[in-house]
Design a protein around this motif. Structure first.
Motif, PDB file in Angstrom:
ATOM      1  N   LEU A  31       0.824  -1.206   0.000  1.00  0.00           N
ATOM      2  CA  LEU A  31       0.000   0.000   0.000  1.00  0.00           C
ATOM      3  C   LEU A  31       0.860   1.259   0.000  1.00  0.00           C
ATOM      4  N   TRP A  32       0.349   2.304  -0.640  1.00  0.00           N
ATOM      5  CA  TRP A  32       0.965   3.624  -0.574  1.00  0.00           C
ATOM      6  C   TRP A  32       0.159   4.545   0.322  1.00  0.00           C
ATOM      7  N   TRP A  33      -1.155   4.371   0.295  1.00  0.00           N
ATOM      8  CA  TRP A  33      -2.065   5.199   1.075  1.00  0.00           C
ATOM      9  C   TRP A  33      -3.035   4.303   1.827  1.00  0.00           C
ATOM     10  N   THR A  34      -3.519   4.771   2.985  1.00  0.00           N
ATOM     11  CA  THR A  34      -4.505   4.020   3.750  1.00  0.00           C
ATOM     12  C   THR A  34      -5.677   4.930   4.093  1.00  0.00           C
ATOM     13  N   SER A  35      -6.861   4.331   4.101  1.00  0.00           N
ATOM     14  CA  SER A  35      -8.057   5.096   4.444  1.00  0.00           C
ATOM     15  C   SER A  35      -8.571   4.766   5.840  1.00  0.00           C
ATOM     16  N   ASP A  36      -8.088   3.657   6.420  1.00  0.00           N
ATOM     17  CA  ASP A  36      -8.691   3.224   7.679  1.00  0.00           C
ATOM     18  C   ASP A  36      -7.726   2.605   8.690  1.00  0.00           C
ATOM     19  N   ASP A  37      -6.484   2.384   8.336  1.00  0.00           N
ATOM     20  CA  ASP A  37      -5.539   1.735   9.248  1.00  0.00           C
ATOM     21  C   ASP A  37      -4.446   2.721   9.670  1.00  0.00           C
ATOM     22  N   TRP A  38      -4.678   3.397  10.790  1.00  0.00           N
ATOM     23  CA  TRP A  38      -3.727   4.412  11.235  1.00  0.00           C
ATOM     24  C   TRP A  38      -2.401   3.811  11.681  1.00  0.00           C
ATOM     25  N   SER A  39      -2.385   2.522  12.013  1.00  0.00           N
ATOM     26  CA  SER A  39      -1.156   1.911  12.528  1.00  0.00           C
ATOM     27  C   SER A  39      -0.059   1.784  11.475  1.00  0.00           C
ATOM     28  N   ILE A  40      -0.414   1.887  10.187  1.00  0.00           N
ATOM     29  CA  ILE A  40       0.613   1.795   9.144  1.00  0.00           C
ATOM     30  C   ILE A  40       0.934   3.151   8.528  1.00  0.00           C
ATOM     31  N   ALA A  41       0.297   4.205   9.017  1.00  0.00           N
ATOM     32  CA  ALA A  41       0.581   5.556   8.505  1.00  0.00           C
ATOM     33  C   ALA A  41       1.952   6.019   9.003  1.00  0.00           C
ATOM     34  N   ILE A  42       2.627   6.804   8.178  1.00  0.00           N
ATOM     35  CA  ILE A  42       3.932   7.345   8.573  1.00  0.00           C
ATOM     36  C   ILE A  42       3.745   8.352   9.695  1.00  0.00           C
ATOM     37  N   ASN A  43       4.550   8.220  10.723  1.00  0.00           N
ATOM     38  CA  ASN A  43       4.547   9.155  11.843  1.00  0.00           C
ATOM     39  C   ASN A  43       5.894   9.875  11.831  1.00  0.00           C
ATOM     40  N   TYR A  44       5.911  11.072  11.221  1.00  0.00           N
ATOM     41  CA  TYR A  44       7.141  11.870  11.154  1.00  0.00           C
ATOM     42  C   TYR A  44       7.409  12.510  12.511  1.00  0.00           C
ATOM     43  N   ARG A  45       8.653  12.505  12.928  1.00  0.00           N
ATOM     44  CA  ARG A  45       9.015  13.147  14.197  1.00  0.00           C
ATOM     45  C   ARG A  45       9.091  14.656  14.058  1.00  0.00           C
ATOM     46  N   LYS A  46       9.578  15.124  12.907  1.00  0.00           N
ATOM     47  CA  LYS A  46       9.743  16.563  12.690  1.00  0.00           C
ATOM     48  C   LYS A  46       8.773  17.045  11.621  1.00  0.00           C
ATOM     49  N   ARG A  47       8.162  18.183  11.903  1.00  0.00           N
ATOM     50  CA  ARG A  47       7.221  18.772  10.953  1.00  0.00           C
ATOM     51  C   ARG A  47       7.919  19.116   9.634  1.00  0.00           C
ATOM     52  N   GLU A  48       9.160  19.573   9.711  1.00  0.00           N
ATOM     53  CA  GLU A  48       9.898  19.952   8.502  1.00  0.00           C
ATOM     54  C   GLU A  48      10.073  18.765   7.562  1.00  0.00           C
ATOM     55  N   ALA A  49      10.336  17.585   8.108  1.00  0.00           N
ATOM     56  CA  ALA A  49      10.494  16.391   7.283  1.00  0.00           C
ATOM     57  C   ALA A  49       9.172  16.028   6.600  1.00  0.00           C
ATOM     58  N   ALA A  50       8.073  16.143   7.340  1.00  0.00           N
ATOM     59  CA  ALA A  50       6.760  15.857   6.766  1.00  0.00           C
ATOM     60  C   ALA A  50       6.414  16.873   5.683  1.00  0.00           C
ATOM     61  N   GLU A  51       6.713  18.148   5.925  1.00  0.00           N
ATOM     62  CA  GLU A  51       6.433  19.176   4.926  1.00  0.00           C
ATOM     63  C   GLU A  51       7.269  18.989   3.671  1.00  0.00           C
ATOM     64  N   PHE A  52       8.519  18.561   3.832  1.00  0.00           N
ATOM     65  CA  PHE A  52       9.381  18.292   2.679  1.00  0.00           C
ATOM     66  C   PHE A  52       8.783  17.166   1.834  1.00  0.00           C
ATOM     67  N   ALA A  53       8.332  16.097   2.479  1.00  0.00           N
ATOM     68  CA  ALA A  53       7.737  14.970   1.754  1.00  0.00           C
ATOM     69  C   ALA A  53       6.412  15.374   1.119  1.00  0.00           C
ATOM     70  N   ALA A  54       5.598  16.150   1.816  1.00  0.00           N
ATOM     71  CA  ALA A  54       4.300  16.570   1.289  1.00  0.00           C
ATOM     72  C   ALA A  54       4.457  17.498   0.085  1.00  0.00           C
ATOM     73  N   ALA A  55       5.524  18.287   0.064  1.00  0.00           N
ATOM     74  CA  ALA A  55       5.748  19.211  -1.049  1.00  0.00           C
ATOM     75  C   ALA A  55       5.986  18.469  -2.357  1.00  0.00           C
ATOM     76  N   ARG A  56       6.448  17.249  -2.281  1.00  0.00           N
ATOM     77  CA  ARG A  56       6.696  16.461  -3.495  1.00  0.00           C
ATOM     78  C   ARG A  56       5.415  15.861  -4.065  1.00  0.00           C
ATOM     79  N   LEU A  57       4.339  15.851  -3.284  1.00  0.00           N
ATOM     80  CA  LEU A  57       3.060  15.291  -3.721  1.00  0.00           C
ATOM     81  C   LEU A  57       2.219  16.407  -4.318  1.00  0.00           C
ATOM     82  N   LYS A  58       1.836  16.265  -5.568  1.00  0.00           N
ATOM     83  CA  LYS A  58       1.211  17.370  -6.301  1.00  0.00           C
ATOM     84  C   LYS A  58      -0.307  17.257  -6.416  1.00  0.00           C
TER      85      LYS A  58
END
Length: 103
Positions: A31-58
């Motif tokens: 899976l790349w995305w999940t709609s109902d299983d929070w246990s496999i979602a990425i949990n970023y420690r730093k907001r900056e790292a999450a924002e960097f990854a999110a910026a690549r998603l268009k």
């Protein structure tokens, strides 16, 4: 406290799916995305790292939210999906011909 990346779902509205969370690929390779299983979602420690990854998603308005918010959203969707699966009227393809569970 961590952060997650969520986006709008393109399909699944009839099942109660409105939001998807990015999956930690070390936890699930299929899976790349999940709609109902929070246990496999990425949990970023730093907001900056999450924002960097999110910026690549268009597409689909990917954004960074606190992990707890993403977890609550996915838990609510899981409940809505279970309820929709129990409803024969909501899934004519799953319930058979005529939408009444008859074949």
């Amino acid at each position: 406290m961590g952060f997650a990346i969520i986006c709008d779902a393109r399909a699944g509205e009839s099942l109660g799916i409105h939001t998807l969370a990015l999956v930690d690929r070390s936890k699930s390779r299929r899976l790349w995305w999940t709609s109902d299983d929070w246990s496999i979602a990425i949990n970023y420690r730093k907001r900056e790292a999450a924002e960097f990854a999110a910026a690549r998603l268009k597409k689909n308005r990917a954004c960074v939210v606190p992990f707890e918010q993403a977890m609550r959203t996915l838990q609510a969707q899981a409940k809505a999906i279970r309820e929709a699966e129990d409803d024969d009227w909501g899934h004519p393809l799953d319930s058979g011909y005529g939408g009444h569970g008859q074949y």
